[in-house]
Design an enzyme around this catalytic site. Structure first.
Site, PDB file in Angstrom:
ATOM      1  N   ALA A  49       0.677  -1.222  -0.127  1.00 56.41           N
ATOM      2  CA  ALA A  49       0.098  -0.112   0.045  1.00 56.41           C
ATOM      3  C   ALA A  49       0.835   1.245  -0.196  1.00 56.41           C
ATOM      4  CB  ALA A  49      -0.810   0.108   1.349  1.00 56.41           C
TER       5      ALA A  49
ATOM      6  N   GLU B 199       3.044  -5.103   7.905  1.00 59.35           N
ATOM      7  CA  GLU B 199       2.235  -4.462   8.603  1.00 59.35           C
ATOM      8  C   GLU B 199       2.204  -4.317   9.891  1.00 59.35           C
ATOM      9  OE1 GLU B 199       1.912  -6.668   5.925  1.00 59.35           O
ATOM     10  OE2 GLU B 199       0.363  -6.084   4.500  1.00 59.35           O
TER      11      GLU B 199
ATOM     12  N   GLY C  59       0.542  -5.364   0.746  1.00 62.56           N
ATOM     13  CA  GLY C  59      -0.386  -5.529  -0.422  1.00 62.56           C
ATOM     14  C   GLY C  59       0.273  -6.007  -1.681  1.00 62.56           C
TER      15      GLY C  59
ATOM     16  N   GLU D 292       0.020  -9.530  -0.800  1.00 61.02           N
ATOM     17  CA  GLU D 292      -1.496 -10.021  -0.975  1.00 61.02           C
ATOM     18  C   GLU D 292      -2.129 -10.158  -2.377  1.00 61.02           C
ATOM     19  OE1 GLU D 292      -2.325  -7.088   2.049  1.00 61.02           O
ATOM     20  OE2 GLU D 292      -3.376  -8.681   3.261  1.00 61.02           O
TER      21      GLU D 292
HETATM   22  N1  CAA Z   1       4.465   3.348  -0.414  1.00 59.46           N
HETATM   23  C1  CAA Z   1       4.829   4.675  -0.937  1.00 59.46           C
HETATM   24  N2  CAA Z   1       6.146   4.808  -1.428  1.00 59.46           N
HETATM   25  C2  CAA Z   1       7.101   3.829  -1.239  1.00 59.46           C
HETATM   26  C3  CAA Z   1       6.618   2.622  -0.690  1.00 59.46           C
HETATM   27  C4  CAA Z   1       5.280   2.643  -0.228  1.00 59.46           C
HETATM   28  N3  CAA Z   1       4.822   1.133   0.091  1.00 59.46           N
HETATM   29  N4  CAA Z   1       7.521   1.734  -0.832  1.00 59.46           N
HETATM   30  C5  CAA Z   1       8.759   2.493  -1.308  1.00 59.46           C
HETATM   31  N5  CAA Z   1       8.290   3.546  -1.721  1.00 59.46           N
HETATM   32  C6  CAA Z   1       8.947   4.768  -2.108  1.00 59.46           C
HETATM   33  C7  CAA Z   1       9.948   5.418  -1.387  1.00 59.46           C
HETATM   34  O1  CAA Z   1       9.341   6.428  -0.259  1.00 59.46           O
HETATM   35  C8  CAA Z   1      11.002   6.054  -2.212  1.00 59.46           C
HETATM   36  O2  CAA Z   1      10.229   7.246  -2.818  1.00 59.46           O
HETATM   37  P1  CAA Z   1      11.320   8.710  -2.605  1.00 59.46           P
HETATM   38  O3  CAA Z   1      12.469   8.317  -3.650  1.00 59.46           O
HETATM   39  O4  CAA Z   1      10.460   9.504  -3.294  1.00 59.46           O
HETATM   40  O5  CAA Z   1      11.559   8.694  -1.303  1.00 59.46           O
HETATM   41  C9  CAA Z   1      10.971   4.979  -3.475  1.00 59.46           C
HETATM   42  O6  CAA Z   1       9.677   4.067  -3.138  1.00 59.46           O
HETATM   43  C10 CAA Z   1      12.194   4.083  -3.049  1.00 59.46           C
HETATM   44  O7  CAA Z   1      12.161   3.375  -2.017  1.00 59.46           O
HETATM   45  P2  CAA Z   1      13.271   3.418  -0.845  1.00 59.46           P
HETATM   46  O8  CAA Z   1      14.224   4.753  -0.972  1.00 59.46           O
HETATM   47  O9  CAA Z   1      12.600   3.511   0.459  1.00 59.46           O
HETATM   48  O10 CAA Z   1      14.093   2.266  -1.231  1.00 59.46           O
HETATM   49  P3  CAA Z   1      14.996   1.612  -0.272  1.00 59.46           P
HETATM   50  O11 CAA Z   1      15.914   0.643  -1.189  1.00 59.46           O
HETATM   51  O12 CAA Z   1      15.801   2.136   0.499  1.00 59.46           O
HETATM   52  O13 CAA Z   1      13.944   0.657   0.633  1.00 59.46           O
HETATM   53  C11 CAA Z   1      12.011  -0.860   0.780  1.00 59.46           C
HETATM   54  C12 CAA Z   1      13.188  -0.395  -0.222  1.00 59.46           C
HETATM   55  C13 CAA Z   1      12.820  -1.492   1.861  1.00 59.46           C
HETATM   56  C14 CAA Z   1      10.950  -1.743   0.050  1.00 59.46           C
HETATM   57  C15 CAA Z   1      11.339   0.357   1.360  1.00 59.46           C
HETATM   58  O14 CAA Z   1      10.954   1.416   0.338  1.00 59.46           O
HETATM   59  C16 CAA Z   1      10.046   0.057   2.042  1.00 59.46           C
HETATM   60  O15 CAA Z   1      10.420  -0.419   3.344  1.00 59.46           O
HETATM   61  N6  CAA Z   1       9.110   0.291   1.739  1.00 59.46           N
HETATM   62  C17 CAA Z   1       7.790   0.224   2.478  1.00 59.46           C
HETATM   63  C18 CAA Z   1       7.239  -1.179   2.338  1.00 59.46           C
HETATM   64  C19 CAA Z   1       6.090  -1.471   3.458  1.00 59.46           C
HETATM   65  O16 CAA Z   1       6.147  -1.420   4.448  1.00 59.46           O
HETATM   66  N7  CAA Z   1       5.031  -2.038   2.496  1.00 59.46           N
HETATM   67  C20 CAA Z   1       3.828  -2.584   3.257  1.00 59.46           C
HETATM   68  C21 CAA Z   1       2.882  -1.442   3.224  1.00 59.46           C
HETATM   69  S1  CAA Z   1       1.292  -1.568   4.269  1.00 59.46           S
HETATM   70  C22 CAA Z   1       0.442  -2.800   3.095  1.00 59.46           C
HETATM   71  O17 CAA Z   1       0.697  -3.038   1.990  1.00 59.46           O
HETATM   72  C23 CAA Z   1      -0.782  -3.259   3.448  1.00 59.46           C
HETATM   73  C24 CAA Z   1      -1.810  -2.122   4.197  1.00 59.46           C
HETATM   74  O18 CAA Z   1      -2.554  -2.178   3.566  1.00 59.46           O
HETATM   75  C25 CAA Z   1      -1.745  -1.716   5.388  1.00 59.46           C
END
Ligand code: CAA
Length: 258
Positions: free
Chosen positions: A64, A132, A109, A112
């Site tokens: 998400a 999550e 997500g 999922e």
């Molecule tokens: N939402 C929005 N933006 C995201 C994202 C997300 N889930 N995952 C990555 N991005 C964006 C980052 O903000 C970044 O954008 P900017 O360059 O504008 O800052 C870009 O994508 C690249 O990401 P990173 O710079 O963070 O890359 P990294 O290599 O340092 O890390 C990662 C990669 C470990 C995947 C990290 O991005 C991360 O932890 N992302 C979030 C993953 C996450 O927690 N997903 C679950 C969301 S909750 C869900 O899905 C279920 C629900 O409905 C509640």
């Protein structure tokens, strides 16, 4: 024109690409809306196989869009938001076989979404996880239901409670994915599987999927009845007769889907 996805339907194979590589294909409201429109198109076109994949080198989908997270004041608002996420059920209910081609981050997500597909083919660089519970919530787009059914309760609980990421070979060992291939070979392998499926009798494949999905929800005896009813119908089709004729004439069958 959609901005966050691409849909290509060619030779009766649909490819739906999540296309926000700079945000690791995170599921923004706009992307979800565009996926919904694309699924309506797929439901109309009825391709033989549906493939879900992610653009960019780093992710199938990082879940998400966290930047759009907003607490809501009431469960009524929360419910409205959940209903807007119906792409998950909609993918699961597609009548044709569905394959997720996953590479890189496949999180929350994003995982999922992959779980809604019938099969998952993974690139070696794929990383799977449910972050999550570290984000103040828990998987709410089918993760607590589809993951335990696929990999067993204990493994799913471990993934969901810890948020630990799995690599592709762990995911294969656990049964989370069907096959792991080199990252460069991913789409080639998925297209090969799609072609194998589309070379088979369309109704055979479609009713097999229906029998499996309906059978999962009922006791075995009832499932066998569902299978028998659907299978008896197969005996009346042109393609069933064509397959036997082709065998006797030592040629490949020409299936028409009738
Ligand atoms: N939402 C929005 N933006 C995201 C994202 C997300 N889930 N995952 C990555 N991005 C964006 C980052 O903000 C970044 O954008 P900017 O360059 O504008 O800052 C870009 O994508 C690249 O990401 P990173 O710079 O963070 O890359 P990294 O290599 O340092 O890390 C990662 C990669 C470990 C995947 C990290 O991005 C991360 O932890 N992302 C979030 C993953 C996450 O927690 N997903 C679950 C969301 S909750 C869900 O899905 C279920 C629900 O409905 C509640």
């Amino acid at each position: 024109m959609p901005e966050c996805i691409e849909l290509n339907i060619e030779n009766e194979i649909a490819e739906l690409w999540l296309n926000r590589p700079n945000a690791l294909n995170a599921l923004s409201a706009q992307l979800v809306g565009e996926v919904n429109d694309a699924l309506a198109e797929v439901e109309r076109a009825r391709p033989r196989v549906f493939i879900l994949a992610g653009r960019g080198e780093r992710a199938f989908c990082a879940g998400a869009d966290i930047k759009e997270f907003k607490p809501v004041a009431t469960t009524v608002e929360a419910r409205a938001r959940h209903y807007s996420r119906n792409i998950f059920d909609r993918i699961e209910k597609l009548p044709m076989p569905t394959i997720a081609a996953v590479h890189g981050y496949t999180l929350g997500g994003g995982l999922e979404l992959a779980l809604c597909c019938d099969m998952r083919i993974a690139a070696e660089n794929a990383r799977f996880g449910f972050p999550e519970t570290g984000l103040g919530t828990f998987p709410g787009a089918g993760g607590t239901q589809r993951a335990p059914r696929l990999i067993g309760r204990s493994q799913a609980m471990w993934m969901i409670f810890t948020g630990e990421r799995l690599n592709a070979s762990d995911a294969l060992r656990m049964g989370l994915v069907n096959k792991v291939v080199s990252t460069d070979a991913l789409m080639g392998e998925v297209c090969k599987i799609a072609s194998m499926i589309s070379a088979n009798a369309p109704l055979g494949v479609q009713y097999a999927k229906e029998a499996i999905l309906r059978g999962e929800k009922v006791p075995l005896e009832e499932g066998i009845r569902i299978e028998t009813d659907l299978n008896m119908f197969m005996d009346t089709t042109d393609d069933y007769a064509e397959a036997a004729r082709a065998f006797i004439e030592k040629r490949k069958p020409v299936f028409t889907g009738r």
